[in-house]
Structures are given as structure tokens and as C-alpha cells.
Design an enzyme around this catalytic site. Structure first.
Site, PDB file in Angstrom:
ATOM      1  N   GLU A 120       0.845  -1.201   0.000  1.00  0.00           N
ATOM      2  CA  GLU A 120       0.000   0.000   0.000  1.00  0.00           C
ATOM      3  C   GLU A 120       0.876   1.244   0.000  1.00  0.00           C
ATOM      4  O   GLU A 120       1.750   1.395   0.850  1.00  0.00           O
ATOM      5  CB  GLU A 120      -0.925   0.006   1.215  1.00  0.00           C
ATOM      6  CG  GLU A 120      -1.777   1.257   1.352  1.00  0.00           C
ATOM      7  CD  GLU A 120      -2.587   1.580   0.124  1.00  0.00           C
ATOM      8  OE1 GLU A 120      -2.352   2.641  -0.481  1.00  0.00           O
ATOM      9  OE2 GLU A 120      -3.447   0.756  -0.254  1.00  0.00           O
ATOM     10  N   GLY A 124      -6.975   0.784   3.717  1.00  0.00           N
ATOM     11  CA  GLY A 124      -8.398   0.998   3.501  1.00  0.00           C
ATOM     12  C   GLY A 124      -8.694   1.670   2.177  1.00  0.00           C
ATOM     13  O   GLY A 124      -9.833   1.696   1.726  1.00  0.00           O
ATOM     14  N   GLY A 125      -7.652   2.243   1.551  1.00  0.00           N
ATOM     15  CA  GLY A 125      -7.821   2.818   0.232  1.00  0.00           C
ATOM     16  C   GLY A 125      -8.691   4.059   0.198  1.00  0.00           C
ATOM     17  O   GLY A 125      -8.999   4.672   1.222  1.00  0.00           O
ATOM     18  N   ILE A 126      -9.094   4.431  -1.006  1.00  0.00           N
ATOM     19  CA  ILE A 126      -9.891   5.641  -1.215  1.00  0.00           C
ATOM     20  C   ILE A 126     -11.236   5.540  -0.506  1.00  0.00           C
ATOM     21  O   ILE A 126     -11.673   6.482   0.158  1.00  0.00           O
ATOM     22  CB  ILE A 126     -10.092   5.896  -2.720  1.00  0.00           C
ATOM     23  CG1 ILE A 126      -8.759   6.262  -3.385  1.00  0.00           C
ATOM     24  CG2 ILE A 126     -11.122   7.004  -2.953  1.00  0.00           C
ATOM     25  CD1 ILE A 126      -8.157   7.550  -2.889  1.00  0.00           C
ATOM     26  N   GLY A 158       3.814  -0.499  -5.421  1.00  0.00           N
ATOM     27  CA  GLY A 158       4.108  -1.832  -5.921  1.00  0.00           C
ATOM     28  C   GLY A 158       4.008  -1.929  -7.432  1.00  0.00           C
ATOM     29  O   GLY A 158       3.070  -1.415  -8.036  1.00  0.00           O
ATOM     30  N   GLY A 174     -23.753  11.887 -11.041  1.00  0.00           N
ATOM     31  CA  GLY A 174     -23.776  10.517 -10.544  1.00  0.00           C
ATOM     32  C   GLY A 174     -23.820  10.538  -9.024  1.00  0.00           C
ATOM     33  O   GLY A 174     -24.070  11.583  -8.411  1.00  0.00           O
ATOM     34  N   ILE A 183     -21.464  10.451  -6.723  1.00  0.00           N
ATOM     35  CA  ILE A 183     -20.502  11.358  -6.086  1.00  0.00           C
ATOM     36  C   ILE A 183     -20.947  12.808  -6.239  1.00  0.00           C
ATOM     37  O   ILE A 183     -21.006  13.573  -5.272  1.00  0.00           O
ATOM     38  CB  ILE A 183     -19.093  11.156  -6.675  1.00  0.00           C
ATOM     39  CG1 ILE A 183     -18.554   9.767  -6.312  1.00  0.00           C
ATOM     40  CG2 ILE A 183     -18.134  12.232  -6.164  1.00  0.00           C
ATOM     41  CD1 ILE A 183     -17.248   9.412  -6.998  1.00  0.00           C
ATOM     42  N   GLU A 232     -25.359  18.450 -15.556  1.00  0.00           N
ATOM     43  CA  GLU A 232     -25.376  17.057 -16.007  1.00  0.00           C
ATOM     44  C   GLU A 232     -25.483  16.996 -17.528  1.00  0.00           C
ATOM     45  O   GLU A 232     -26.352  17.614 -18.131  1.00  0.00           O
ATOM     46  CB  GLU A 232     -26.535  16.291 -15.364  1.00  0.00           C
ATOM     47  CG  GLU A 232     -26.777  14.891 -15.908  1.00  0.00           C
ATOM     48  CD  GLU A 232     -25.542  14.008 -15.866  1.00  0.00           C
ATOM     49  OE1 GLU A 232     -25.195  13.423 -16.916  1.00  0.00           O
ATOM     50  OE2 GLU A 232     -24.912  13.904 -14.797  1.00  0.00           O
ATOM     51  N   HIS A 262     -45.197  -3.615  10.979  1.00  0.00           N
ATOM     52  CA  HIS A 262     -45.872  -2.322  10.865  1.00  0.00           C
ATOM     53  C   HIS A 262     -45.758  -1.569  12.191  1.00  0.00           C
ATOM     54  O   HIS A 262     -45.933  -2.164  13.242  1.00  0.00           O
ATOM     55  CB  HIS A 262     -47.354  -2.527  10.537  1.00  0.00           C
ATOM     56  CG  HIS A 262     -48.150  -1.251  10.511  1.00  0.00           C
ATOM     57  ND1 HIS A 262     -48.118  -0.393   9.438  1.00  0.00           N
ATOM     58  CD2 HIS A 262     -48.982  -0.692  11.431  1.00  0.00           C
ATOM     59  CE1 HIS A 262     -48.906   0.636   9.691  1.00  0.00           C
ATOM     60  NE2 HIS A 262     -49.433   0.479  10.900  1.00  0.00           N
TER      61      HIS A 262
END
Length: 463
Positions: free
Chosen positions: A32, A37-39, A113, A181, A183, A202, A442
Site C-alpha cells: 500500500e 483501507g484505500g480511497i 508496488g 452521478g 458522487i 449534467e 408495521h
């Protein structure tokens, strides 16, 4: 070999694959270059939901009188504290990944990497030093980044992507969001709610263009009702950011005009991170700009696999996680079932929320199905009324001949939590009649699913 599996990238595909591989008895390393955990965990899914929650609380307080509550004083949005809370949530989740890796004895190798061959990865640290590690299997899970359009180059200050949108120093007075979209719509909702003047642009005729058209029209009405300007069938031709404000040239079907804004947020999709990781050197095959794999995520090079945003399919965190698990279970000889990409839920966390899975009404008809459509409005839901969230509906689409649940399209409060019922139902090949006869509690918003199924078969009670 140093390891059984090396995974390059620790986002929701990479870290989940690493943990599952460790559970299956393999020796695992994760490479990493940034945060574990990344983006998604650090700069996407999780911190954005924190910001959206702050916006929702702010909105609730402004409507406290609707619930019989008097709130005195001047209600203000402390933008810096909202940002700080968002970063704190991401930091906590990052620590959670660190704990899970330690618990599962996964080695973390910090750095960038790249593939040397099909069993060797060279990891280069930020100081330029490198190490070489070997494994029988290598999984590429390098994710994606914000896509840049030729006329909308991001400078990180006035023309920004999603990452900068989460760490602005102060709330902008005005913002133009390009792309509606998930995001773009989520950031447009957040900033509009806390007081920024937002214009949403858009290119397609409808906002959230991948959703059912009726869903799109409902969200657009909600945005406009909240004071947001929405321009559809519109393009940003160019942006001049040389002055104090950005001058944005917007072309619509009727005219071309220049708008000014403090910030332009580009939310026009993502680009896979494939540069400099060695795929050209090894001859790894690409298809439409992404790595080509089989149903178990094997590339054309023995021992090299790819998952997540760098392969074809929906660029969603839960998809990457599912792919990672299937990939390592197949490596371990578990013979997992391939992923059914026709049953992947999509969620947009605006208010109202959007959730969908399967075919929309137009796609079902275009595919040749004779269909039954059931729609239940939130205005007829006792729980939605009590909660003060009457905007929205549940739409279910069934094959008329066999009763197959072809798709579900929802807009309203809590629908992102409710869509999983439909995913499970479709996975079990549940029919419309079985949904109708499955007693729902309910009052809940989820009973709108049962009610929509009943409407499709002419058995609706409350509409």
C-alpha cells in the site's frame, strides 16, 4: 516464495481479499502506497457519509418546529468541525483495518508496488528505497482516481475532485458541480444543505442518469425544491480560474452562458490506476481500458489476478469486496460461485436516498418482457409520515409470465438499508406473490416493499 499471496492495494477489494486469504490459511502481504483501507475508507464512501450525516442533522434542526420542538438562537453550520468529524471517522476506520491486519497476521509493505514478473513485486518507498518480494499469486487491486476532462483540469484549489471537496478550509459561497452521478449528487446535496449556492450540471437528460427515469425526475424536483439549480443536457465547455472566482462556460440545449463560482467540483467519473504497475511489461491483456479477467479474476498471465475498479463491472466498494473473496477462495480451491453482476445494488446517499437493483422499467420492456409494475408512495406510509419523510416511493418490476422480480427502484428515507431485502429475494428467485405473503412489520418503511408488490398484482390495500 516469501508469501502465498501478495495484494497490491488495500481498498475494499484488497483488504477484504487479504483477510479472507489469511482465514483460508495463506501467508499474505499487502502493498500500500498510502493509507490502509484505500480511497473508499479514507477519502470516499465512509468520510462522505459522515459529511452527509452532518448535513442531515443541520437540516433536521432547521425543521425542528415541524416536530414540535423549539430551537432558540442562531443555527449555524460549523464547516471546519464537520470536516474534522469526517476525518476523525475515517481515521477510526483506518485504525480498524490496522487491527484486523494484525489479528490476521497480514504483513503490510508500505510503498508503490509494481510487477517484475508473475511472481515478483518491487515495492518502492517514498524515500526511493525499494524491496523485492515474491509470491505464488499476485492480486492487483489498485483502485481508481477522479477522472479529468480535457477542458476541466483539476488544480486542487478552485477546480477540485472529490478528495479536495472533503478537506476544503472554508465553506465556499458558491459551487458548480459537474456530473450528477452518486458522487456529484451527494456533494451537491451536502454543500447546498449547509448554505452554499450550488449549480449541478449534467450532460445527460436526467440527473443520476443510470437510475430509473422516474427516480431521476423525483430527485431533480427535490433538489430544486431545496434551492439547488439543476442544469441537464448541459456541458461545461471551459473554466477560467485565473480570477478571484471561476468563470465557467456552460452550454445547454438553449444557449451558452458564463457562470461564476468560488469552486468547481469535477465529478465526471473515475479512471483506473494502471500506470507504472508493470502490466505492459508482462503483457497483461486490457479490454476497454481495464484489465481483462475471467469469472475468477485471473488475467491472461498465470498467477496474476485483478479485482475492483481496474476491471470491467460496477466501480463499487461492495463489488470489489465480493470479487476479492471469490478470487482468493478460488485460489484456495474452494470452487466459489461466480458473482452475479445482474444482482448488484447501487445506492446514492442524498436526501432522499436512492437505491436500486436489477432492470428498470425501460430496460425490462426493451429486453422483451411483459411486465407488472407496482409502485407504493411514501405519502401512503404511516412510518414515513411519522418520520416527516413523505417524499419518495418504492417501485418493483415483475415478469408477468413467471412472477420473477426483475428489478427494484427506490427513492426516500432509509431505502439504502432496505434494498438488501430485494437483493436476497432476487438471489432466492422469490416471486411477487411470495413477497406479498411475507409479513412485514408495521409501522416500518420496509413494508412499502410488500405494498408495492401487492399493487403490481392488483392487491394493494393502502393506495
Amino acid at each position: 516464495m516469501d508469501f502465498d499471496i501478495i495484494i497490491i492495494g488495500s481498498g475494499p477489494g484488497g483488504y477484504v481479499a487479504a483477510i479472507r486469504a489469511s482465514q483460508l490459511g495463506m501467508k499474505v502481504a499487502v502493498v500500500e502506497k498510502a493509507e490502509l483501507g484505500g480511497i473508499c475508507l479514507n477519502w470516499g464512501c465512509i468520510p462522505t457519509k459522515s459529511l452527509l450525516k452532518s448535513a442531515q442533522v443541520y437540516e433536521y434542526i432547521h425543521h425542528a418546529a415541524d416536530y414540535g420542538i423549539s430551537v432558540g438562537g442562531n443555527i449555524t453550520a460549523d464547516f471546519s468541525k464537520m470536516i474534522a468529524r469526517s476525518r476523525s471517522v475515517a481515521d477510526e476506520m483506518n485504525k480498524g483495518i490496522q487491527f484486523l491486519f494484525k489479528k490476521n497476521k497480514i504483513e503490510v509493505i508500505q510503498g508503490f508496488g509494481s510487477l517484475k514478473d508473475n511472481q515478483t513485486v518491487i515495492v518502492t518507498a517514498s524515500d526511493g528505497k525499494s524491496v523485492t518480494v515474491k509470491a505464488t499469486h499476485i492480486i492487483l487491486a489498485t483502485g481508481a482516481r477522479s477522472r479529468e476532462l480535457p477542458g476541466l483540469k483539476q488544480d486542487g484549489k478552485k477546480i477540485i475532485g472529490y478528495r479536495e471537496a472533503m478537506t476544503l478550509k472554508e465553506k465556499p459561497a458558491s459551487m458548480i458541480v459537474v456530473g450528477s452521478g452518486a458522487i456529484g449528487s451527494e456533494f451537491a446535496y451536502f454543500y447546498n444543505t449547509i448554505g452554499t449556492k450550488v449549480t449541478l450540471v449534467e450532460y445527460m437528460p436526467n440527473v443520476v442518469p443510470l437510475e430509473d427515469e422516474e427516480i431521476s425526475k423525483t430527485l431533480e424536483r427535490s433538489f430544486k425544491k431545496a434551492g439547488m439549480e439543476v442544469l441537464t443536457s448541459a456541458t461545461v465547455e471551459k473554466v477560467d480560474s485565473s480570477g478571484e472566482k471561476c468563470k465557467v462556460t456552460i452550454k445547454t440545449s438553449k444557449k451558452e452562458e458564463i457562470r461564476e463560482a468560488d469552486i468547481v467540483l469535477s465529478a465526471v467519473g473515475i479512471t483506473p490506476n494502471l500506470e507504472n504497475i508493470g502490466i505492459e511489461k508482462l503483457g497483461i491483456a486490457l479490454e476497454n481500458g481495464k484489465i481483462k479477467t475471467d469469472e475468477y479474476y485471473r488475467t491472461n498471465i498465470t498467477g496474476i489476478y485483478a479485482i475492483g475498479d481496474i476491471i470491467s463491472g460496477p466501480a463499487l466498494a461492495h463489488v470489489a469486496s465480493a470479487e476479492g473473496i471469490i478470487c482468493v477462495e478460488n485460489i484456495a480451491g474452494r470452487n466459489p460461485q461466480p458473482l452475479n453482476y445482474k444482482n448488484i445494488p447501487a445506492c446514492t446517499y442524498t436526501m432522499p436516498e436512492i437505491a436500486s437493483v436489477g432492470l428498470n422499467e425501460k430496460a425490462a420492456r426493451d429486453a422483451g418482457y411483459a411486465i407488472k409494475v407496482g409502485k407504493f408512495p411514501y405519502t401512503a406510509s404511516g412510518k414515513a409520515k411519522a418520520a416527516g419523510h413523505k417524499d419518495g416511493f418504492i417501485k418493483l418490476i415483475f415478469d408477468e409470465k413467471y412472477g420473477e422480480l426483475l428489478g427494484a427502484h427506490m427513492i426516500g428515507a432509509n431505502v439504502t438499508e432496505m434494498i438488501a431485502e430485494i437483493v436476497v429475494a432476487r438471489n432466492l428467485e422469490t416471486t411477487g406473490h411470495e413477497l406479498i405473503k411475507s409479513v412485514h412489520p408495521h409501522p416500518t418503511m420496509s413494508e412499502a416493499i410488500m405494498e408495492a408488490a401487492a399493487v403490481a398484482y392488483g392487491e394493494g390495500i393502502h393506495v
